[in-house]
Design an enzyme around this catalytic site. Structure first.
Site: not given
Length: 709
Positions: A139, A465, A246, A135, A137, A446, A443, A352, A459
């Site tokens: 992370d 903004c 699991y 199955e 592994k 805004c 932008c 791994k 911008c």
């Protein structure tokens, strides 16, 4: 799966969500409807998260959920295992440490097929022929979830295997972890699972963080771990966590009964769970989600190795992050014979995957808006190892660089780190995009038009903004500004979002204690402290003020130079480029930036509004003394009561030089707390005397210089 699990529930199929107003119900009717809704929502959760086969639309589900929450709020009907607990409870003071009933051991691992075959040899010598369950592994973050009488009562992280963090309230907010089990489950059950952030959700979450000016998480595991350990469960509830189960760690009639068994044997004493494959089959019947697409029974180790290689090939297309495949001896009696070491199970091995290195894929490109309005394109990446550091974003610099490399979303690129710190896209290794990324015309925050200045984009919204306003406030209050403790970027963001700072930084000095109550979860004391910090910052020295207001290209050192030359704020505001060029070290670019800043009507208005609220920078005596003439000082570390800029200003006002690096021309290195090693090494190499703070102030006194301590 059929509707027999909820036979008489009106909210299972084609539910009527045209509810009568809550206020029209009496308590008995409300309680009855809430109970039926809880049952239906649990059923829909199971269909969605475990069966992957929902029977109602998301919008309909949301209406059922909101109705239940409204009933519970109006009639005080909340229950410990209600689906509404997923929105989070009150903040915690800290995460408690709890002892695991059954140890949560780790798994031995390696990335060499020869090591996997060695593991297989050891297993077969001990127990004979075996088959393996294979199955992913995952992370993520391993958790043990405890159910009593089918109700979730506790969840804890693995920790050191014996003790872990109690994350019960945060786990309750994860939709795929049921508050109540289904079917014919054991009275007492401990299951092990992996809390993770799905890859697509991780990239969306990181995009949001980058757009808001926050650092992204390096990888999905860090995101899951940081989220699950939040002290505020409502924050956890807002983040896209998921979970796969699991392993059955223990099952029995009660906790006491489990404690009397051999912990290494665990679920062996439960009829029907003689193998890991049987566990995998029964967990969904209890409402616990498993990963079915990548689950295989291997008759020998070569089949297991082939499974791992196939999963490695498919790695980039998986909806979750994995770093290998776990091989487990299927037969639990054989597992018991093999036993454990102090740290890991002898019956399991993690084969791994190799770490991703330097070359990776651009998942998305987001545009950050800086304090001055500059737009910066940032590439969000599949996490990759670069020089031992996991990188999930990289700079694309500007549109010219993007065009030159032809960078687009989906391209495979090579990542480098400038100065071993800042990651950037060095080149496109394989182009998968139809065209390169183009900077937006508006932008992204805004909607104001974007102006281009050479290779850079800006911008035009100014402080209208929100992104620029948030960064202006946090910079104004930050270490290089007025140093207002407690007013970091998150608080600045909250002030802007709540409308407490609408125009510019001057609004900070209009805040009241009432405005600040409850800000970022703080109470009355927090509000008092922040207000006191803001008020105490109303009389800065001129150099600090000039640095704080955010003049482009003007940091603390240049700001102090300007302050010393002109003496007061009005003189600085009225100076022209020629006046500024008289200052040593200021070139035409900085001089132009300063004059342009104060020629802008809006910037002058901000300064005027600050002065109207009592913020008046202290003038500086421009004529310097000569008590320390001919001496050169370098400062390292911190000295209580002073910033480095203030110390440099102090000695320069009395004729000394203050430089940033030690050389043969340096007379003294002043060493405060947490000093830099390089400057001390350079001082030793050049025979430069070092002074502790007390000796430094004594030297000043000997030369007739008074320091306000």
């Amino acid at each position: 799966m059929t509707d027999h699990d909820a036979p008489d529930n009106p909210y299972v199929r084609d539910p009527d969500t045209d509810f009568a107003p809550v206020e029209d119900l009496d308590a008995a009717d409300a309680e009855e409807q809430a109970a039926v809704l809880r049952e239906a929502i649990r059923y829909h959760d199971y269909r969605y998260y475990v069966e992957n086969d929902p029977v109602i639309a998301d919008r309909t589900y949301d209406r059922l959920f909101e109705r239940l929450r409204a009933l519970e709020d109006a009639f005080d009907l909340r229950t410990e295992d209600s689906p509404t607990r997923r929105v989070g409870g009150p903040p915690l003071d800290e995460l408690e440490t709890v002892e695991h009933i059954v140890p949560m051991l780790s798994i031995d691992s390696g990335g060499d097929p020869a090591a996997v075959r060695d593991f297989d040899d050891r297993v077969r010598r001990a127990v004979g022929d075996v088959r393996y369950v294979c199955e992913p592994k995952f992370d993520g973050l391993s958790v043990a979830v405890v159910y009593e009488d089918g109700r979730l009562v506790r969840a804890a992280t693995r920790g050191d295997g014996t003790e872990g963090d109690d994350v019960t309230e945060n786990v309750r907010t994860i939709p795929s972890i049921p508050q109540r089990l289904r079917g014919d489950h054991p009275d007492y059950l401990i299951v092990r699972g992996e809390v993770y952030m799905p890859r697509e959700a991780f990239h969306a979450f990181n995009r949001e963080r980058v757009e808001e000016g926050e650092d992204p998480f390096a990888n999905p595991r860090n995101a899951a771990a940081g989220t699950l350990r939040q002290l505020d469960p409502s924050v956890t509830a807002e983040r896209p966590l998921n979970c796969y189960f699991y392993d059955v760690l223990a099952a029995g009639e009660s906790e006491a009964a489990v404690e009397e068994t051999d912990a290494s044997r665990g679920a062996l004493h439960v009829e029907g769970l003689e193998t890991h494959a049987a566990e995998h089959a029964v967990l969904p019947e209890w409402g616990l989600r498993v990963e079915d697409d990548w689950f295989e029974i291997a008759d020998d180790v070569e089949d297991a190795i082939a499974f791992r290689d196939a999963m490695l090939e498919a790695r980039e297309d998986l909806p979750f992050e994995v770093d290998g495949v776990v091989l487990k001896v299927d037969d639990r009696e054989q597992c018991a014979t093999l036993g454990t070491t102090a740290r890991h199970y002898r019956w399991a091995y993690a084969y791994k995957f190799p770490a991703r290195s330097e070359e990776t894929t651009i998942v998305d490109v987001v545009v950050q808006v800086g304090r001055t309005g500059r737009l910066t394109p940032v590439a969000l990446l599949e996490p990759v190892d670069v020089g031992g550091v996991t990188v999930s974003r990289a700079s694309l610099h500007n549109q010219s660089e993007i065009e030159a490399m032809g960078v687009g979303v989906g391209d495979e690129v090579r990542i480098e780190r400038a100065g071993d710190v800042i990651p950037y896209v060095a080149e496109v290794v394989e182009s998968e995009s139809e065209e390169h990324f183009e900077m937006p015309e508006e932008c992204p925050v805004c909607g104001s038009p974007v102006a281009r200045d050479g290779p850079l984009h800006y911008c035009t919204g100014g402080l209208q903004c929100p992104a620029q306003l948030v960064r202006a406030v946090s910079y104004f209050a930050g270490d290089d500004g007025l140093d207002i403790e407690g007013l970091g970027e998150q608080t600045a963001k909250t002030l802007v979002e709540e409308g407490l700072v609408e125009d510019d930084v001057a609004d900070l000095f209009d805040l009241t204690e009432e405005d600040l109550l409850g800000l970022d979860g703080g109470g009355e004391k927090s509000a008092e402290n922040l207000l006191a910090e803001i008020q105490a910052a109303a009389d800065p020295d001129l150099g600090t003020f000039l640095a704080a207001i955010g003049i482009p290209e003007v940091g603390p050192t240049v700001a102090q130079d300007i302050a010393r030359h002109f003496g007061d704020l009005d003189a600085v505001m009225d100076a022209d480029e020629n006046d500024l060029r008289e200052i040593e070290g200021i070139g035409p670019a900085v001089a132009r930036r300063v004059t342009e800043f104060f020629a802008n009507d809006r910037n002058r208005r901000v300064v005027a509004r600050l002065r109207e609220r009592g913020v008046e920078p202290e003038s500086v005596e421009s004529d310097t003394g000569n008590e320390l003439a001919g001496l050169t000082f370098v400062f390292t570390g911190s000295i209580e009561g002073y910033t480095r800029e203030e110390l440099e200003t102090l000695v320069e006002l009395h004729g000394a030089n203050a430089t940033g690096s030690v050389s043969g021309n340096t007379d003294y290195l002043v060493v405060g707390a947490n000093p830099g090693q390089t400057k001390r090494d350079d001082a030793a190499a050049n025979d430069v005397p070092t002074l502790e703070p007390e000796a430094f102030f004594a030297l000043l006194a000997e030369h007739g210089v008074e320091a306000d301590r």
